[in-house]
Design a protein around this motif. Structure first.
Motif, PDB file in Angstrom:
ATOM      1  N   TYR B  72      47.956   9.900  80.272  1.00  0.00           N
ATOM      2  CA  TYR B  72      46.748   9.692  80.325  1.00  0.00           C
ATOM      3  C   TYR B  72      45.925  10.757  80.241  1.00  0.00           C
ATOM      4  CZ  TYR B  72      48.913   5.215  81.992  1.00  0.00           C
ATOM      5  OH  TYR B  72      49.734   4.143  82.183  1.00  0.00           O
ATOM      6  N   SER B  73      46.524  12.024  80.219  1.00  0.00           N
ATOM      7  CA  SER B  73      45.519  13.103  80.119  1.00  0.00           C
ATOM      8  C   SER B  73      45.012  13.187  78.812  1.00  0.00           C
ATOM      9  CB  SER B  73      46.133  14.291  80.465  1.00  0.00           C
ATOM     10  OG  SER B  73      47.237  14.598  79.648  1.00  0.00           O
ATOM     11  N   SER B  74      43.940  13.985  78.339  1.00  0.00           N
ATOM     12  CA  SER B  74      43.271  13.938  77.024  1.00  0.00           C
ATOM     13  C   SER B  74      42.726  15.331  76.667  1.00  0.00           C
ATOM     14  CB  SER B  74      42.375  12.855  77.246  1.00  0.00           C
ATOM     15  OG  SER B  74      41.537  12.606  75.803  1.00  0.00           O
ATOM     16  N   GLU B  75      42.793  15.294  75.430  1.00  0.00           N
ATOM     17  CA  GLU B  75      42.265  16.470  74.878  1.00  0.00           C
ATOM     18  C   GLU B  75      41.157  16.417  73.859  1.00  0.00           C
ATOM     19  OE1 GLU B  75      46.015  19.642  74.553  1.00  0.00           O
ATOM     20  OE2 GLU B  75      45.382  18.925  72.846  1.00  0.00           O
ATOM     21  N   LEU B  76      39.952  17.235  73.757  1.00  0.00           N
ATOM     22  CA  LEU B  76      39.030  17.217  72.879  1.00  0.00           C
ATOM     23  C   LEU B  76      39.127  18.127  71.753  1.00  0.00           C
ATOM     24  CD1 LEU B  76      36.279  16.232  71.469  1.00  0.00           C
ATOM     25  CD2 LEU B  76      35.179  17.278  73.793  1.00  0.00           C
ATOM     26  N   ASN B  77      39.152  18.221  70.742  1.00  0.00           N
ATOM     27  CA  ASN B  77      39.298  19.205  69.740  1.00  0.00           C
ATOM     28  C   ASN B  77      38.102  19.277  69.031  1.00  0.00           C
ATOM     29  OD1 ASN B  77      42.037  20.019  70.152  1.00  0.00           O
ATOM     30  ND2 ASN B  77      42.353  17.893  69.569  1.00  0.00           N
ATOM     31  N   VAL B  78      37.324  20.262  68.839  1.00  0.00           N
ATOM     32  CA  VAL B  78      36.256  20.536  67.891  1.00  0.00           C
ATOM     33  C   VAL B  78      36.438  21.765  66.816  1.00  0.00           C
ATOM     34  CG1 VAL B  78      33.613  20.759  67.515  1.00  0.00           C
ATOM     35  CG2 VAL B  78      34.641  19.957  69.749  1.00  0.00           C
ATOM     36  N   ASN B  79      36.534  21.171  65.649  1.00  0.00           N
ATOM     37  CA  ASN B  79      36.794  22.307  64.401  1.00  0.00           C
ATOM     38  C   ASN B  79      35.226  22.693  63.959  1.00  0.00           C
ATOM     39  OD1 ASN B  79      39.468  22.051  64.397  1.00  0.00           O
ATOM     40  ND2 ASN B  79      39.285  20.151  63.287  1.00  0.00           N
ATOM     41  N   ALA B  80      35.368  24.019  63.392  1.00  0.00           N
ATOM     42  CA  ALA B  80      34.343  24.507  62.533  1.00  0.00           C
ATOM     43  C   ALA B  80      33.005  24.327  63.251  1.00  0.00           C
ATOM     44  CB  ALA B  80      34.052  23.866  60.929  1.00  0.00           C
ATOM     45  N   LEU B  81      32.982  25.201  64.572  1.00  0.00           N
ATOM     46  CA  LEU B  81      32.132  25.090  65.359  1.00  0.00           C
ATOM     47  C   LEU B  81      30.635  25.482  65.021  1.00  0.00           C
ATOM     48  CD1 LEU B  81      33.832  26.225  68.656  1.00  0.00           C
ATOM     49  CD2 LEU B  81      32.751  24.120  68.563  1.00  0.00           C
TER      50      LEU B  81
END
Lengths: 112, 113
Positions: B72-81
């Motif tokens: 249930y853990s999660s990651e948030l990825n943001v590209n090309a900041l």
């Protein structure tokens, strides 16, 4: 789009005075949640209202959910300096599975 | 009973870089939602994960993506900041699909230079 409007944006009160913040949604809500965020902190859950016309109390805090489930209010009686922070309402739409739509928040300052 | 935890606490990146933020939900919670909070604003919904799938998405571009793991853990990825991605990123967990009370973690403060 779906919006939750909250007023006022800021409120400065003398310690001991009452405080109220109001929340209005453009659409009917399944439920509404209230959060408090201290400066530099994160939103902390206060309460959830589900039923039309519901009123809940937590010590000096009184929360109301409107009959049409489109508006809500938080009233604090006899404010204290510990009440300082930003109060957010956040609604979940009836057709929605869990997206919280936050109001802009009301920042409360209490002068001792 | 640990509440919602997030890592890292603070992060500084430059424009064009990519970032990954992490969230562990409160024990017993199976749903994770991510929010972006710009300074002086209310949190804005990014997306929600349940049963390892993105179930709902807010008005954020495809540069924002996520993942939920079997625990249930999660990651948030943001590209090309972009500079405008500078904000407090909040993770909230809830039981039973998200209609219930959401409990927020302390957040990750992202600064993009």
């Amino acid at each position: 789009g779906q919006q939750v409007m909250q007023i006022p944006q800021y409120q400065h009160v003398q310690e001991g005075e009452d405080f109220t913040t109001y929340c209005n949604s453009s659409t009917t809500l399944s439920n509404i949640q209230w959060y408090k965020q201290r400066p530099g902190g994160h939103p902390v859950f206060l309460i959830q209202l589900v039923k039309s016309g519901e009123v809940k109390k937590q010590k000096r805090l009184t929360f109301q959910f409107g009959e049409a489930k489109k508006n809500s209010s938080l009233h604090i009686t006899a404010t204290q300096t510990t009440d300082v922070g930003t109060y957010f309402c956040a609604g979940i739409l009836s057709s929605n599975t869990g997206k919280l739509i936050f109001g802009q928040g009301t920042t409360l300052q209490v002068k001792p | 009973d640990a509440g919602v935890t997030q890592s890292p606490t603070h992060l500084i990146k430059t424009r064009g870089q990519q970032v990954t933020l992490r969230c562990s939900p409160k024990s017993g919670h199976d749903t994770v939602s991510w929010y972006q909070q710009a300074l002086g604003q209310g949190p804005q919904f990014i997306f929600q994960y349940y049963e390892e799938e993105e179930r709902q998405r807010g008005n954020f571009p495809d540069r924002f993506s996520g993942h939920q793991f079997p625990n249930y853990s999660s990651e948030l990825n943001v590209n090309a900041l972009l500079l405008g991605d500078s904000a407090l990123y909040l993770c909230a967990s809830s039981p039973g699909g998200g209609r219930n009370t959401q409990y927020f973690g302390p957040g990750t403060r992202l600064t993009v230079l």
